[in-house]
Design a protein around this motif. Sequence first.
Motif, mmCIF file in Angstrom:
data_model
loop_
_atom_site.group_PDB
_atom_site.id
_atom_site.type_symbol
_atom_site.label_atom_id
_atom_site.label_comp_id
_atom_site.label_asym_id
_atom_site.label_seq_id
_atom_site.Cartn_x
_atom_site.Cartn_y
_atom_site.Cartn_z
ATOM 1 N N TYR A 100 44.992 75.308 -3.839
ATOM 2 C CA TYR A 100 44.031 74.399 -4.459
ATOM 3 C C TYR A 100 44.754 73.388 -5.355
ATOM 4 O O TYR A 100 45.691 73.742 -6.073
ATOM 5 N N ILE A 101 44.297 72.159 -5.307
ATOM 6 C CA ILE A 101 44.780 71.140 -6.240
ATOM 7 C C ILE A 101 44.193 71.458 -7.608
ATOM 8 O O ILE A 101 42.994 71.714 -7.744
ATOM 9 N N GLN A 102 45.052 71.462 -8.628
ATOM 10 C CA GLN A 102 44.611 71.791 -9.987
ATOM 11 C C GLN A 102 44.345 70.535 -10.815
ATOM 12 O O GLN A 102 43.373 70.480 -11.572
ATOM 13 N N SER A 103 45.212 69.556 -10.688
ATOM 14 C CA SER A 103 45.039 68.295 -11.401
ATOM 15 C C SER A 103 45.894 67.232 -10.722
ATOM 16 O O SER A 103 46.800 67.559 -9.957
ATOM 17 N N TYR A 104 45.599 65.971 -11.014
ATOM 18 C CA TYR A 104 46.374 64.897 -10.386
ATOM 19 C C TYR A 104 46.416 63.677 -11.290
ATOM 20 O O TYR A 104 45.602 63.532 -12.207
ATOM 21 N N ILE A 105 47.395 62.830 -11.017
ATOM 22 C CA ILE A 105 47.581 61.624 -11.829
ATOM 23 C C ILE A 105 48.062 60.479 -10.950
ATOM 24 O O ILE A 105 48.822 60.691 -10.008
ATOM 25 N N THR A 106 47.590 59.291 -11.242
ATOM 26 C CA THR A 106 48.030 58.083 -10.542
ATOM 27 C C THR A 106 48.492 57.065 -11.577
ATOM 28 O O THR A 106 47.801 56.849 -12.586
ATOM 29 N N ILE A 107 49.650 56.468 -11.330
ATOM 30 C CA ILE A 107 50.180 55.441 -12.228
ATOM 31 C C ILE A 107 50.491 54.203 -11.403
ATOM 32 O O ILE A 107 51.355 54.233 -10.516
ATOM 33 N N GLN A 108 49.799 53.114 -11.667
ATOM 34 C CA GLN A 108 50.064 51.841 -10.995
ATOM 35 C C GLN A 108 49.299 50.733 -11.721
ATOM 36 O O GLN A 108 48.326 50.989 -12.426
ATOM 37 N N ASN A 109 49.763 49.499 -11.542
ATOM 38 C CA ASN A 109 49.081 48.326 -12.107
ATOM 39 C C ASN A 109 48.779 48.473 -13.595
ATOM 40 O O ASN A 109 47.663 48.190 -14.059
ATOM 41 N N ASN A 110 49.786 48.957 -14.342
ATOM 42 C CA ASN A 110 49.665 49.073 -15.797
ATOM 43 C C ASN A 110 48.532 50.001 -16.239
ATOM 44 O O ASN A 110 47.934 49.809 -17.296
ATOM 45 N N GLU A 111 48.274 51.030 -15.434
ATOM 46 C CA GLU A 111 47.199 51.957 -15.762
ATOM 47 C C GLU A 111 47.594 53.378 -15.358
ATOM 48 O O GLU A 111 48.255 53.595 -14.346
ATOM 49 N N ILE A 112 47.157 54.342 -16.156
ATOM 50 C CA ILE A 112 47.346 55.753 -15.839
ATOM 51 C C ILE A 112 45.970 56.401 -15.696
ATOM 52 O O ILE A 112 45.145 56.336 -16.621
ATOM 53 N N VAL A 113 45.742 56.990 -14.526
ATOM 54 C CA VAL A 113 44.463 57.652 -14.248
ATOM 55 C C VAL A 113 44.742 59.150 -14.083
ATOM 56 O O VAL A 113 45.485 59.545 -13.193
ATOM 57 N N LEU A 114 44.148 59.956 -14.952
ATOM 58 C CA LEU A 114 44.355 61.404 -14.935
ATOM 59 C C LEU A 114 43.062 62.089 -14.521
ATOM 60 O O LEU A 114 42.024 61.939 -15.176
ATOM 61 N N ASN A 115 43.130 62.815 -13.404
ATOM 62 C CA ASN A 115 41.959 63.518 -12.879
ATOM 63 C C ASN A 115 40.737 62.602 -12.743
ATOM 64 O O ASN A 115 39.600 62.979 -13.067
ATOM 65 N N GLY A 116 41.006 61.386 -12.284
ATOM 66 C CA GLY A 116 39.925 60.441 -12.018
ATOM 67 C C GLY A 116 39.502 59.607 -13.204
ATOM 68 O O GLY A 116 38.664 58.704 -13.071
ATOM 69 N N ASN A 117 40.062 59.882 -14.375
ATOM 70 C CA ASN A 117 39.688 59.147 -15.586
ATOM 71 C C ASN A 117 40.844 58.298 -16.086
ATOM 72 O O ASN A 117 41.975 58.786 -16.200
ATOM 73 N N SER A 118 40.571 57.047 -16.397
ATOM 74 C CA SER A 118 41.598 56.163 -16.941
ATOM 75 C C SER A 118 41.916 56.599 -18.371
ATOM 76 O O SER A 118 41.041 56.607 -19.243
ATOM 77 N N VAL A 119 43.172 56.982 -18.605
ATOM 78 C CA VAL A 119 43.560 57.466 -19.930
ATOM 79 C C VAL A 119 44.482 56.482 -20.652
ATOM 80 O O VAL A 119 44.746 56.643 -21.836
ATOM 81 N N PHE A 120 44.963 55.481 -19.927
ATOM 82 C CA PHE A 120 45.817 54.460 -20.565
ATOM 83 C C PHE A 120 45.844 53.223 -19.681
ATOM 84 O O PHE A 120 46.082 53.314 -18.477
ATOM 85 N N LYS A 121 45.596 52.065 -20.287
ATOM 86 C CA LYS A 121 45.613 50.804 -19.533
ATOM 87 C C LYS A 121 45.912 49.661 -20.486
ATOM 88 O O LYS A 121 45.354 49.603 -21.590
ATOM 89 N N ILE A 122 46.813 48.778 -20.078
ATOM 90 C CA ILE A 122 47.161 47.628 -20.904
ATOM 91 C C ILE A 122 47.122 46.364 -20.061
ATOM 92 O O ILE A 122 47.015 46.417 -18.825
ATOM 93 N N GLU A 123 47.231 45.233 -20.729
ATOM 94 C CA GLU A 123 47.276 43.949 -20.035
ATOM 95 C C GLU A 123 48.536 43.877 -19.174
ATOM 96 O O GLU A 123 49.536 44.545 -19.480
ATOM 97 N N PRO A 124 48.498 43.074 -18.100
ATOM 98 C CA PRO A 124 49.661 42.989 -17.193
ATOM 99 C C PRO A 124 50.970 42.710 -17.938
ATOM 100 O O PRO A 124 51.044 41.819 -18.791
ATOM 101 N N THR A 125 51.959 43.498 -17.614
ATOM 102 C CA THR A 125 53.298 43.350 -18.174
ATOM 103 C C THR A 125 54.288 43.981 -17.215
ATOM 104 O O THR A 125 53.883 44.522 -16.176
ATOM 105 N N ASP A 126 55.578 43.916 -17.516
ATOM 106 C CA ASP A 126 56.538 44.550 -16.609
ATOM 107 C C ASP A 126 56.573 46.051 -16.871
ATOM 108 O O ASP A 126 56.052 46.555 -17.853
ATOM 109 N N PHE A 127 57.210 46.777 -15.944
ATOM 110 C CA PHE A 127 57.188 48.241 -16.042
ATOM 111 C C PHE A 127 57.931 48.731 -17.275
ATOM 112 O O PHE A 127 57.530 49.728 -17.888
#
Length: 355
Positions: free
Chosen positions: A157-184
């Motif tokens: 079973y998947i327990q948790s997941y995270i996606t990081i792209q386009n200056n945003e971090i989404v943890l378990n489907g919820n955006s937990v961090f996002k900023i204006e466009p900038t470099d990595f």
Amino acid sequence: MSDEITSLKEYIETNLERSSGAFEYVIQPNIRNIVSNLSETDSEKFSIEILNWNEDVLYHLADEILFSNNEYLDKDYIYCSIFLRIKNKENLDFLSQYLYDCYRGLNFEKIPLDFFLQLKEKVEDFYIIKNGKENVNHFISPLDDIINKKMTQNKTYIQSYITIQNNEIVLNGNSVFKIEPTDFADFSKQAYRNFEMQYPKFFKMDALSKLAFLGSELLLSPITSTEQENNIALVLANKSSSLDTDVKYQESISDKENYYPSPAVFVYTLPNICLGEISIRHQLKSENSFFIFDAFNTEFMSNYSNILLNTNKADVVLCGWVEYFNDNYKAFLCTISTEENANYTNETINTLYNK
């Protein structure tokens, strides 16, 4: 080990050098008779001890075990175990004549998945050498059936997941961090400070390692402990390998007027270095692998993770995709285990990755 088992081993070793018909017509029947008459207690000891004996002794025991009248021995399992330990091709060829019937009789419930995987690998290697790849599928199909059943039975079973792209971090489907466009570089620094991560070495890492570190930190910190060993395997992949860092290192040695090969950059010219950074951070000593694919191969990664869990190589697997090149990046990581999780009962790595 009982005297009877010790005597049997010595009896076989003593007679191995005989080239006359005595071995076939006298020695082998004697061996079979001894095996047939082992007590229940001695049979249990015998099943364990013989797998530490040398190959020649095992080879000459195999048939006598299989055709003995000992009701206390799991003959099919022992015969297949002996096959796994034999290296001589001629001996393997001889043993293979009974192998098909033996592994069809193996106890599906009792024997762990890892045994079937090892047996399949050994059979495939041997039969491809002997008969060619096109002839092996029929012979291993019963093993494939068992492996698939075991994999289905031991669901993960998947327990948790995270996606990081386009200056945003989404943890378990919820955006937990996002900023204006900038470099990595700026994004990763702000993310690190936002989550109050305490790991100064982060700032010395290359971009790929920072990307993997950010994702793993948010997934692993809640489930790891510095007070006990964390049996968490790492299985990551990407497309560009460490090419972004490779290019930077090449630039540091290409200018003959300003020639300086940077050790700080060179150390990150392998993609699996990010696995090392995660392992150091969370004190992981478990298995880890980094694969290169043209695109995220979710089926392969899922199957690989499931095998690690179902063969008890790991309690949890951190699995995912960490791609970085020329400031284009995406990380998708998830933790997988055998613990049932109703939140993602109908989700797969593929559906979560494509959200």
